[in-house]
Design a protein around this motif. Sequence first.
Motif, PDB file in Angstrom:
ATOM      1  N   CYS A  25      -1.578   9.107 -12.586  1.00 20.03           N
ATOM      2  CA  CYS A  25      -0.970   7.796 -12.268  1.00 20.03           C
ATOM      3  C   CYS A  25       0.369   8.741 -11.440  1.00 20.03           C
ATOM      4  O   CYS A  25       0.813   8.044 -10.382  1.00 20.03           O
ATOM      5  N   PHE A  26       0.336   9.842 -11.648  1.00 24.53           N
ATOM      6  CA  PHE A  26       2.146  10.434 -11.101  1.00 24.53           C
ATOM      7  C   PHE A  26       1.096  11.627 -10.970  1.00 24.53           C
ATOM      8  O   PHE A  26       1.730  12.971 -11.025  1.00 24.53           O
ATOM      9  N   PRO A  27       0.013  12.081 -10.029  1.00 22.81           N
ATOM     10  CA  PRO A  27      -0.434  13.358  -9.295  1.00 22.81           C
ATOM     11  C   PRO A  27       1.142  14.534  -8.912  1.00 22.81           C
ATOM     12  O   PRO A  27       0.927  15.410  -8.818  1.00 22.81           O
ATOM     13  N   GLU A  28       1.841  13.563  -8.059  1.00 21.28           N
ATOM     14  CA  GLU A  28       2.388  14.434  -7.557  1.00 21.28           C
ATOM     15  C   GLU A  28       3.686  15.494  -8.453  1.00 21.28           C
ATOM     16  O   GLU A  28       4.608  16.211  -8.507  1.00 21.28           O
ATOM     17  N   SER A  29       3.257  14.632  -9.714  1.00 22.37           N
ATOM     18  CA  SER A  29       4.656  14.907 -10.949  1.00 22.37           C
ATOM     19  C   SER A  29       3.887  16.217 -12.176  1.00 22.37           C
ATOM     20  O   SER A  29       4.654  16.872 -12.694  1.00 22.37           O
ATOM     21  N   LEU A  63       1.101  -1.003  -0.591  1.00 27.57           N
ATOM     22  CA  LEU A  63       0.325   0.130  -0.051  1.00 27.57           C
ATOM     23  C   LEU A  63       1.000   1.203   0.009  1.00 27.57           C
ATOM     24  O   LEU A  63       0.429   1.751  -0.593  1.00 27.57           O
ATOM     25  N   GLU A  64       1.638   0.891   0.448  1.00 26.42           N
ATOM     26  CA  GLU A  64       2.829   2.218   1.125  1.00 26.42           C
ATOM     27  C   GLU A  64       2.947   2.925  -0.596  1.00 26.42           C
ATOM     28  O   GLU A  64       3.412   3.919  -1.112  1.00 26.42           O
ATOM     29  N   GLN A  65       3.745   1.710  -1.332  1.00 26.44           N
ATOM     30  CA  GLN A  65       4.551   2.032  -2.388  1.00 26.44           C
ATOM     31  C   GLN A  65       3.912   2.833  -3.727  1.00 26.44           C
ATOM     32  O   GLN A  65       4.397   2.447  -4.475  1.00 26.44           O
ATOM     33  N   VAL A  66       2.356   1.975  -3.290  1.00 30.30           N
ATOM     34  CA  VAL A  66       1.394   1.954  -4.437  1.00 30.30           C
ATOM     35  C   VAL A  66       1.838   3.297  -5.537  1.00 30.30           C
ATOM     36  O   VAL A  66       1.830   4.023  -6.708  1.00 30.30           O
ATOM     37  N   SER A  67       2.148   4.806  -4.476  1.00 33.31           N
ATOM     38  CA  SER A  67       2.613   6.235  -4.721  1.00 33.31           C
ATOM     39  C   SER A  67       3.457   6.502  -5.983  1.00 33.31           C
ATOM     40  O   SER A  67       3.463   6.821  -6.804  1.00 33.31           O
ATOM     41  N   CYS A  68       4.553   5.613  -6.381  1.00 34.41           N
ATOM     42  CA  CYS A  68       5.080   5.821  -6.877  1.00 34.41           C
ATOM     43  C   CYS A  68       6.011   4.361  -7.712  1.00 34.41           C
ATOM     44  O   CYS A  68       6.702   4.232  -8.440  1.00 34.41           O
ATOM     45  N   TRP A  69       4.429   3.570  -8.296  1.00 33.17           N
ATOM     46  CA  TRP A  69       4.105   1.992  -8.825  1.00 33.17           C
ATOM     47  C   TRP A  69       4.060   2.540 -10.181  1.00 33.17           C
ATOM     48  O   TRP A  69       2.915   3.263  -9.884  1.00 33.17           O
ATOM     49  N   GLU A  70       3.874   1.708 -10.934  1.00 32.90           N
ATOM     50  CA  GLU A  70       3.344   1.635 -12.065  1.00 32.90           C
ATOM     51  C   GLU A  70       2.284   0.110 -11.549  1.00 32.90           C
ATOM     52  O   GLU A  70       2.030  -0.719 -10.948  1.00 32.90           O
ATOM     53  N   GLN A  71       1.048  -0.419 -12.898  1.00 30.27           N
ATOM     54  CA  GLN A  71       0.417  -1.301 -12.118  1.00 30.27           C
ATOM     55  C   GLN A  71       0.959  -2.585 -11.995  1.00 30.27           C
ATOM     56  O   GLN A  71       1.031  -3.866 -11.483  1.00 30.27           O
ATOM     57  N   ALA A  72       2.091  -2.645 -13.309  1.00 29.87           N
ATOM     58  CA  ALA A  72       3.183  -4.072 -13.389  1.00 29.87           C
ATOM     59  C   ALA A  72       4.276  -4.464 -12.541  1.00 29.87           C
ATOM     60  O   ALA A  72       4.302  -5.572 -12.422  1.00 29.87           O
ATOM     61  N   GLN A  73       4.267  -2.760 -12.121  1.00 29.30           N
ATOM     62  CA  GLN A  73       5.242  -3.344 -10.770  1.00 29.30           C
ATOM     63  C   GLN A  73       4.911  -4.348  -8.894  1.00 29.30           C
ATOM     64  O   GLN A  73       5.326  -4.557  -8.800  1.00 29.30           O
ATOM     65  N   PHE A  74       3.366  -3.101  -9.330  1.00 29.85           N
ATOM     66  CA  PHE A  74       2.695  -3.794  -8.333  1.00 29.85           C
ATOM     67  C   PHE A  74       2.688  -4.990  -8.540  1.00 29.85           C
ATOM     68  O   PHE A  74       2.250  -6.024  -7.098  1.00 29.85           O
ATOM     69  N   GLY A  75       1.879  -5.433  -9.397  1.00 26.35           N
ATOM     70  CA  GLY A  75       1.584  -7.195  -9.288  1.00 26.35           C
ATOM     71  C   GLY A  75       3.014  -8.122  -9.681  1.00 26.35           C
ATOM     72  O   GLY A  75       2.805  -9.000  -9.285  1.00 26.35           O
ATOM     73  N   VAL A  76       4.049  -6.960  -9.938  1.00 24.57           N
ATOM     74  CA  VAL A  76       4.969  -8.101  -9.721  1.00 24.57           C
ATOM     75  C   VAL A  76       5.477  -7.864  -8.139  1.00 24.57           C
ATOM     76  O   VAL A  76       6.001  -9.210  -7.179  1.00 24.57           O
ATOM     77  N   PHE A  77       5.294  -6.936  -7.399  1.00 29.84           N
ATOM     78  CA  PHE A  77       6.096  -7.188  -6.000  1.00 29.84           C
ATOM     79  C   PHE A  77       4.932  -8.789  -5.011  1.00 29.84           C
ATOM     80  O   PHE A  77       5.268  -9.274  -4.524  1.00 29.84           O
ATOM     81  N   LEU A  78       3.513  -8.187  -5.848  1.00 33.11           N
ATOM     82  CA  LEU A  78       2.665  -9.322  -4.894  1.00 33.11           C
ATOM     83  C   LEU A  78       2.722 -10.407  -4.966  1.00 33.11           C
ATOM     84  O   LEU A  78       2.688 -11.531  -4.371  1.00 33.11           O
ATOM     85  N   GLN A  79       3.774 -10.537  -6.393  1.00 32.72           N
ATOM     86  CA  GLN A  79       4.226 -12.279  -6.838  1.00 32.72           C
ATOM     87  C   GLN A  79       5.046 -12.595  -6.600  1.00 32.72           C
ATOM     88  O   GLN A  79       5.131 -13.911  -5.736  1.00 32.72           O
ATOM     89  N   ASP A  80       5.745 -11.666  -6.898  1.00 34.87           N
ATOM     90  CA  ASP A  80       7.281 -12.223  -5.604  1.00 34.87           C
ATOM     91  C   ASP A  80       7.198 -12.478  -4.116  1.00 34.87           C
ATOM     92  O   ASP A  80       8.471 -12.849  -3.775  1.00 34.87           O
ATOM     93  N   ASN A  81       6.540 -12.009  -3.547  1.00 34.47           N
ATOM     94  CA  ASN A  81       5.939 -11.760  -1.786  1.00 34.47           C
ATOM     95  C   ASN A  81       4.566 -12.763  -1.682  1.00 34.47           C
ATOM     96  O   ASN A  81       3.830 -11.835  -1.124  1.00 34.47           O
TER      97      ASN A  81
END
Length: 502
Positions: A292-296, A95-113
Amino acid sequence: MATTYERYLKLNIDGSRVGLGSGESESSYFCTPKGAKVIGWAGVDGSHYCFVRGFGEMVFAVSPLNTPGNYVHPVARNFRDFLRLLLACGDTAALEQVSCWEQAQFGVFLQDNPLTGEQRAVLDSIGEKLLLAPMEQPFAYIKELQAGFDYSRLKYPEDYYEWVPVEPKIPEWKVYFDGNFWGHQGRERAGKEISLHRQFVWEDEVWYIPAIYTCSKGLVVDFCPQVPAERIRSFMDKWNLSIESVRTDFSDEQRMQIDAENPLAVNTNPNVVLNGTVLSGSHGCGVSWNPCFPESNGLEVKSVTRHYGLDPAYGWAIWRSVFPWKTKRKPQIRSLSVTLMQEPVAMQGPHFHVSAPGERIKFTHPTTGVQHTLTVQEYERQEIPRERFGSQDQEFPMHYTVMSYTLSPDLPDAAFTVTDCLRSDRPRQKRTNPNEPQASDSAFSFGIIGGAVDPTAIIFGGSGQGRLHAVCSALHFEPVDDVEWRMVFHEKRREDITVELI
């Protein structure tokens, strides 16, 4: 009635297994917002989760090791949703890292953990005792929340601003004929705003014209196509794009396809009809809002979205067009309409090689399915005379290949071009010592029959079949034995649309 948070506390669950450990309810970190009540600690890097006074049960993630200005993000509208997100993801780290991730990175994190047995036991207990189900589409939920959140409402301790400068205030909204979204020069008066709030659908896109501006020299119109966040994420995931992505990461053909698919690109040529008279645009400028990158998103696009009340959960491709008056004085507007015409989109075609005149290359148009034949009429190497270059300190590439050809059946002007697959060599400094390395310039432009650094095409003859087309290859320091040519198709993908404004 007890809140979900109070009911959770009564469970006496060891939340540290899922990144929500107990600890101090106050934080001494410089980036923890004022009025924060810490509800859990991740156990690493000082990351923690909190409520903030004035925001109800909204849950915020605080990440002290993030980049400046990117320390705090909302992750759930309330604690109930926070627990449902936790059930879906297994650990607060996701949840913490969604702000700096894309969908693919999020999916990889869940798969790897994958969940451990201890984590599964904690989550099962939360779900069963609080009657909660995992959140569907957790990534989209958090991204939408963060895109619509006004970060300027959060206040921080004084030492925070030693690390993060105060964001400049959005300037007063003014629109100028000779200005743009970044400002203007001179003593020109700002235009008078006429609110329209005109919304219409063009093919599959929702367009919004919030206002026009009458200036002393002409008319200014703001166009705001709305883009669903899911479409932007899909595009970025396909090309693995991020804030750090740069154009040099891709080949010419990939860049061509990216430009054609970019949902935040406005490839449109507008005209307006004012009181029965057509006004053509003289210049324009654009900015885009990426949810997708509101802070940018820059201050300029924030100013536009705030002034027009654009929903930050969507993407916005904002384009400003300027139309000079055709009269000496500013006319009174009795009627006004706008016609939008899409610019042709470039599509890559097959590659081919040529060895001699007379060769024929058959190809099929990717859209119409019609088979065409390209017949090479002339094919020869040429060299630019050295005296055409005025610089005494640089050497320039002078060798290129010229090809003329006909098409059968012929294609309309600007619907088909041929280009060299290679780029031109860059000019280089002349060497006085042959052992010294040579440096090349990053910018170069030289005309060949109206062309420049890249290959160019010209057309001879009338509008009938069999017109003679010609193209020049890229420029090189040494003659090239074999040029690889690329066909490019240019297609207009949507019909023109006329919208009545006044």
